[in-house]
Design an enzyme around this catalytic site. Structure first.
Site, short mmCIF file in Angstrom:
data_model
loop_
_atom_site.label_atom_id
_atom_site.label_comp_id
_atom_site.label_asym_id
_atom_site.label_seq_id
_atom_site.Cartn_x
_atom_site.Cartn_y
_atom_site.Cartn_z
N TYR A 1 22.88 54.78 -25.51
CA TYR A 1 24.29 55.07 -25.77
C TYR A 1 24.98 53.79 -26.21
O TYR A 1 25.27 52.91 -25.40
CB TYR A 1 24.98 55.64 -24.53
CG TYR A 1 24.48 57.00 -24.09
CD1 TYR A 1 23.68 57.78 -24.92
CD2 TYR A 1 24.81 57.51 -22.84
CE1 TYR A 1 23.23 59.02 -24.51
CE2 TYR A 1 24.36 58.76 -22.43
CZ TYR A 1 23.57 59.50 -23.27
OH TYR A 1 23.13 60.74 -22.86
N THR B 1 37.61 73.40 -25.98
CA THR B 1 38.78 72.75 -25.40
C THR B 1 40.03 73.24 -26.12
O THR B 1 39.95 74.00 -27.09
CB THR B 1 38.71 71.21 -25.53
OG1 THR B 1 38.93 70.84 -26.89
CG2 THR B 1 37.36 70.67 -25.08
#
Length: 280
Positions: A45, A204
């Protein structure tokens, strides 16, 4: 025990948009305040940036935060030397080498959970599991798991040593784990850690616009975000948003609650760069 909602720290890199040190500090502080004690990261990451930011936060906060958080990290995805091509490496020496680098970046001597990020098919999973068990014996990890493996592979690994967790993308819009993984994890007593439970912002109240999706390397090659799929998916998203509004909750909250309601052994790890989204 870990909180049933953890934090997916891929967002602490630039994967979903720019994240700076201050943003990382604020969202990790909010995790601490909310009692979210499960941090999920990986060596890839941001090429270690996510782990570095977690390490900086732990160092600043001191022993209280270090004792509070249960940290999971991963290794097994690498780039072929001299190229941008991704390859999988499950060799024991490589996994331990990468784990040591992760521990150094985070300033800890041990992680609670260490995943093989992706399976390398050429190495039998029994051999990989044995190597992970030796990392427990060395005191570098408390437990281990696998990311994105099949139920049959989980059974083979479990026959060698108890597997703590399997991580897989699971949400209202990604249902593949229901084809056997949810059930097998339950049968074997393995936690199923659901990443991207809000569909990479789809599920969302503020999905990323299509043009922004196309500016992000992963999103622009993912069919669900390409046209005409994007607009078709937004029709379904709008119905979920309407239901959440009628219930008086954020759409992200409803999406995460759905994932957790599927079985008691499921842990959701949404990610965000904003404390207010973390609250949802």
């Amino acid at each position: 025990p870990v909180c049933p909602v953890g934090y997916g720290a891929m967002s602490l890199s630039d994967f979903y948009g720019v994240c700076d040190d201050d943003m990382a500090d604020r969202v990790l502080t909010r995790c601490l305040e909310l009692g979210i004690n499960h941090l999920d990261t990986s060596n890839v990451y941001g090429s270690g940036k996510s782990e570095e930011r977690i390490g900086a936060f732990l160092k600043k906060q001191g022993k209280q935060a270090q004792d509070f958080f249960h940290i999971a990290t991963k290794a097994g995805i690498a780039r072929r030397p001299g190229t941008q091509e991704l390859v999988f490496n499950n060799e024991a020496a490589y996994l331990e080498e990468q784990l040591d680098l992760s521990l150094k970046r985070m300033g800890v001597e041990q992680v609670d959970l260490f995943y093989v990020h992706r399976r390398q098919p050429e190495i039998p999973i029994e051999e990989v599991t044995g190597a992970l068990a030796r990392l427990i014996e060395k005191g570098k990890i408390k437990s281990f798991g696998y990311s994105e493996i099949a139920p049959s592979s989980l059974r083979r690994a479990q026959a060698v040593h108890p597997v703590a967790a399997v991580q897989s993308e699971y949400s209202l819009s990604t249902r593949a784990p229901e084809l056997g993984l949810v059930q097998t994890c339950s049968e074997l007593g393995v936690a199923l850690v659901a990443f991207s439970p809000v569909g990479r912002t789809f599920l969302t109240d503020r999905p990323k616009p299509h043009d922004e999706m196309m500016s992000l390397p992963f999103m622009k090659v993912n069919p669900r975000f390409q046209q005409p799929n994007y607009d078709a998916n937004m029709v379904y998203v709008s119905k979920l948003q309407a239901l959440a509004a009628d219930m008086g909750v954020a759409t992200a909250s409803l999406a995460i609650a759905w994932v957790m309601a599927q079985a008691p052994h499921i842990i959701a790890i949404p990610g965000t760069r904003k404390p207010e989204h973390l609250d949802e």
